[in-house]
Design a protein around this motif. Sequence first.
Motif: not given
Length: 267
Positions: A116-136
């Motif tokens: 729900t926050t920008g900091r949450q999203l950035e923290s999650l992405l900052a440590v990752a070297d790959r992304l698994d993105f999906g939607f309903g």
Amino acid sequence: MLRRLDDGAMTWSDGYELLQDRGINQERPMNGSDGYEMTIGNRVKALRASRAMTQEDLAGIAGLGLATIQRVERGLPAAAGTIASLAAAFDLTASDLTGDNDTPDHQPYVPLTSITTGRQLESLLAVADRLDFGFGEIDDLATAELIEELETFCSPSGAARTSPGAVTLVKQQMAARNLLASLAVAGLAVTGANYSLNCAEIDDDMGAGMPILMAQWTSECAVIRVAAKETPILRAYIMDGLGSYEVPAEGVVWPQRNDGAEEWASI
């Protein structure tokens, strides 16, 4: 990212023979653990959501008409042939789909939490070297454009988006916050989490020779899911998207095996 030295087609279970036992590496929805008894329609919806599939996607894979999928998800009676086709589309048995087997969900998954926050999203992405993105399932273009904007924003992940400057970091967090707010106004919920993979580079001469371990490393993954607020995606079933020599590690839940034996984590 998994690297291969050959072009041979292989499955995740190559090298992990236990994963080939049917009923161990298959997935089925939760049943009654939270006091909520799932109907077949609800199970189909939950399975679609966990795989970020639309009704059209499922209809194509199952070889059924879109109207049939819609009737099933509304809770209307389904013929035995329809149930069998749906179960096959999810790589389940018919009894798994209908809930006739009193067994727990047994495919490894990543538990997701609300973002729900920008900091949450950035923290999650900052440590990752790959992304698994999906939607309903999405039924309008305006919402689809918002989701596409989020996916674009989330790439690249890891060091490529990390800046040493506080001003740049705050700008990224503010942009993420504004985008999440727009998604919330559109009635969407964003969930996510991190997990790690143990990866290996194997040379097996296209399956003709003795496998040789060339390298091994750990990959950090960010999972992002978007769905309607009423039905947020709280589990990501990530096994289908893995390479032959990628094994989930930290951040993944390994349910107990159907026969009551030791848990997956002990393998």
